[in-house]
Design a protein around this motif. Structure first.
Motif, PDB file in Angstrom:
ATOM      1  N   ILE A  32      -0.213   1.720  -0.613  1.00 30.62           N
ATOM      2  CA  ILE A  32      -1.056   2.821  -1.347  1.00 30.62           C
ATOM      3  C   ILE A  32      -0.530   2.885  -2.730  1.00 30.62           C
ATOM      4  O   ILE A  32       0.522   3.351  -3.099  1.00 30.62           O
ATOM      5  N   LEU A  33      -1.545   2.692  -3.808  1.00 31.03           N
ATOM      6  CA  LEU A  33      -1.225   2.695  -5.288  1.00 31.03           C
ATOM      7  C   LEU A  33      -1.136   4.289  -5.375  1.00 31.03           C
ATOM      8  O   LEU A  33      -2.293   4.764  -5.227  1.00 31.03           O
ATOM      9  N   THR A  34      -0.361   4.954  -6.006  1.00 25.77           N
ATOM     10  CA  THR A  34      -0.459   6.423  -6.307  1.00 25.77           C
ATOM     11  C   THR A  34      -0.207   6.724  -7.872  1.00 25.77           C
ATOM     12  O   THR A  34       0.247   5.747  -8.733  1.00 25.77           O
ATOM     13  N   SER A  35      -0.907   7.709  -8.026  1.00 28.81           N
ATOM     14  CA  SER A  35      -0.941   8.402  -9.502  1.00 28.81           C
ATOM     15  C   SER A  35       0.278   9.186  -9.680  1.00 28.81           C
ATOM     16  O   SER A  35       1.195   9.453  -8.799  1.00 28.81           O
ATOM     17  N   ASP A  36       0.638   9.523 -11.061  1.00 28.40           N
ATOM     18  CA  ASP A  36       1.774  10.232 -11.332  1.00 28.40           C
ATOM     19  C   ASP A  36       1.715  11.581 -10.861  1.00 28.40           C
ATOM     20  O   ASP A  36       2.974  12.293 -10.680  1.00 28.40           O
ATOM     21  N   THR A  37       0.479  12.308 -10.409  1.00 30.64           N
ATOM     22  CA  THR A  37       0.178  13.319  -9.746  1.00 30.64           C
ATOM     23  C   THR A  37       0.298  13.430  -8.473  1.00 30.64           C
ATOM     24  O   THR A  37      -0.115  14.367  -7.718  1.00 30.64           O
ATOM     25  N   GLY A  38       0.578  12.074  -7.676  1.00 36.42           N
ATOM     26  CA  GLY A  38       0.488  12.193  -6.440  1.00 36.42           C
ATOM     27  C   GLY A  38      -0.756  11.707  -5.658  1.00 36.42           C
ATOM     28  O   GLY A  38      -0.901  11.646  -4.337  1.00 36.42           O
TER      29      GLY A  38
ATOM     30  N   ASP B 266      -6.151   2.080  -1.908  1.00 33.16           N
ATOM     31  CA  ASP B 266      -5.231   1.525  -0.798  1.00 33.16           C
ATOM     32  C   ASP B 266      -5.827  -0.055  -0.627  1.00 33.16           C
ATOM     33  O   ASP B 266      -6.531  -0.462  -1.265  1.00 33.16           O
ATOM     34  N   LEU B 267      -4.508  -0.676  -0.299  1.00 39.40           N
ATOM     35  CA  LEU B 267      -4.618  -2.212  -0.290  1.00 39.40           C
ATOM     36  C   LEU B 267      -3.644  -2.834   0.777  1.00 39.40           C
ATOM     37  O   LEU B 267      -3.140  -2.022   1.596  1.00 39.40           O
ATOM     38  N   MET B 268      -4.029  -4.167   0.869  1.00 38.08           N
ATOM     39  CA  MET B 268      -3.348  -5.036   1.778  1.00 38.08           C
ATOM     40  C   MET B 268      -2.416  -5.866   0.638  1.00 38.08           C
ATOM     41  O   MET B 268      -2.869  -6.508  -0.290  1.00 38.08           O
ATOM     42  N   PHE B 269      -1.042  -5.973   1.030  1.00 37.98           N
ATOM     43  CA  PHE B 269      -0.144  -6.934   0.254  1.00 37.98           C
ATOM     44  C   PHE B 269       0.498  -7.827   1.190  1.00 37.98           C
ATOM     45  O   PHE B 269       1.077  -7.444   2.357  1.00 37.98           O
ATOM     46  N   ALA B 270       0.720  -9.216   0.926  1.00 41.81           N
ATOM     47  CA  ALA B 270       1.495 -10.204   1.835  1.00 41.81           C
ATOM     48  C   ALA B 270       2.467 -10.680   0.842  1.00 41.81           C
ATOM     49  O   ALA B 270       2.205 -11.323  -0.196  1.00 41.81           O
ATOM     50  N   ASN B 271       3.569 -11.134   1.798  1.00 42.50           N
ATOM     51  CA  ASN B 271       4.658 -11.661   1.109  1.00 42.50           C
ATOM     52  C   ASN B 271       4.548 -13.184   1.462  1.00 42.50           C
ATOM     53  O   ASN B 271       4.500 -13.822   2.458  1.00 42.50           O
ATOM     54  N   ARG B 272       4.344 -13.826   0.245  1.00 41.96           N
ATOM     55  CA  ARG B 272       3.876 -15.473   0.453  1.00 41.96           C
ATOM     56  C   ARG B 272       5.094 -16.058  -0.032  1.00 41.96           C
ATOM     57  O   ARG B 272       5.197 -17.640  -0.101  1.00 41.96           O
ATOM     58  N   GLY B 273       6.383 -15.552  -0.193  1.00 44.24           N
ATOM     59  CA  GLY B 273       7.551 -16.536  -0.386  1.00 44.24           C
ATOM     60  C   GLY B 273       7.791 -16.504  -1.792  1.00 44.24           C
ATOM     61  O   GLY B 273       8.822 -15.938  -2.170  1.00 44.24           O
TER      62      GLY B 273
END
Length: 377
Positions: free
Chosen positions: A97-103, A108-115
């Protein structure tokens, strides 16, 4: 079709959708299939019973390549999201979840660790803003590249593994939220075991050069049918999943939205890396004291759906919230909705009323999801 059709971007499978009889509509700057001749109801139920193929190539695909150590990129991402990035193992994916300075929620997104890099999938309507935000905030630690050479497909339903394993046998070993690279016809598929329907399934990033034959190979299988935006929406609603711009936006916090589960213990008060993210003051306060309003499930009485924007009231007529998503749930054969209500009215079993065409109709607060998810744990 709107008059701005010429300005819309076309999916790499546009011609295939048209040949399958899809009704194409504008959506988030793209020309998208909303349904096929079978219709939304049958497409929905087919996905629940077998396997549905969705073209989600309108979603943004980004690669975050560190300029130095992966840990530096992870730490920088943790300043943008209240989730555990550093603890995500290679070959695994996580909801972010990308949040702003005010919360509030930027996306919302998906992220994967590709090494050696991070792969991110963001919402279509947020691609430009997300890309600019990430490039600005990560400029010292990573390159942010937009992936334009690939489309994105989702194969969802109880027969998804059986179908995809005919083409890529290795997917049978994946668990929910695993991420892997597999070969098909000499090209690399990026595959995660995830989706947006509440069903087991996969999201597959496919090189544009092979996306048509790959999709056709899946659609040739008895289990697999093409599914449009209409059923995608009813499926995610039954699963109690948020739609950005409707159920969540820059005014809603992750806690109000019922997304506290996405904030791991390590980022919460008392955790080893508590706070330190955009909007932490509001988000940490709401984690501990509770928010003033909450996203809830709603079950209207009768057959009339309560659509987005329906105002909600207590039985004595006090306004307490509004519906953010609503429609008919084919699996339940009944209308369902989600919305925000004052925390005092958020308990399951609370009786409210929704104003539909000038009439106050009964609606009951209920648990989410409306239908249990069937992910392969």
């Amino acid at each position: 079709m709107s008059d701005d059709t010429q300005e819309l971007r076309r999916l790499p499978l546009h011609d295939l959708h048209v040949s399958l009889g899809a009704r194409m509509v504008p959506f988030a700057g793209w020309e998208m299939p909303v349904q096929y001749p079978a219709g939304v109801m049958k497409e929905h139920l087919h996905t629940r019973a077998a396997a549905g193929l969705f073209d989600v190539s309108h979603m943004g695909q980004l690669l975050l390549r560190p300029k130095g150590a992966m840990a530096d990129l992870g730490a920088a991402l943790e300043r943008l999201m209240p989730v555990d990035v550093l603890g995500l193992p290679e070959g695994r994916q996580r909801y972010g979840i990308l949040t702003s300075d005010t919360g509030g929620i930027l996306d919302d997104l998906m992220f994967a660790n590709r090494g050696d890099h991070v792969f991110v999938v963001v919402n279509a309507a947020c691609v430009a803003n997300d890309t600019a935000h990430l490039r600005e905030e990560l400029r010292e630690v990573a390159e942010v590249a937009s992936v334009e050479s690939r489309g994105l497909l989702a194969l969802q339903g109880p027969a998804a593994e059986t179908a995809l394993a005919r083409l890529v046998p290795a997917v049978a070993a994946l668990r929910f939220m695993d991420f892997a690279v597999a070969d098909w016809q000499g090209e690399a598929l990026w595959i995660s075991r995830s989706g947006y329907t509440g069903e087991d399934g996969f999201e597959i990033s496919v090189p544009r050069g092979i996306i048509a034959p790959f999709a056709e190979a899946l659609l040739a299988m008895e289990e697999v049918a093409p599914i449009g935006l209409g059923a995608r929406d009813s499926l995610r609603l039954e699963a109690g999943l948020c739609l950005y711009g409707h159920d969540i936006d820059t005014t809603t916090s992750p806690i109000e939205a019922g997304l506290s589960w996405a904030i791991q213990k390590v980022r919460r008060p008392g955790g080893a890396r508590a706070g330190g993210f955009a909007g932490e003051q509001r988000i940490l306060r709401e984690l501990e004291a509770g928010p003033e309003r909450l996203r809830v499930g709603l079950r209207p009485e009768g057959r009339a759906p309560m659509r987005e924007g329906t105002e909600l009231y207590t039985p004595d007529g006090t306004p307490v919230g509004r519906v953010t998503s609503g429609g008919f749930a084919p699996s339940l054969e009944a209308p369902v909705a989600m919305g925000y209500v004052a925390a005092a009215q958020a308990a399951p079993g609370t009786a409210l009323a929704g104003e539909v065409r000038g009439k106050r109709l009964p609606v009951m607060v209920t648990d989410l999801p409306f239908r249990p998810s069937t992910y392969k744990r």
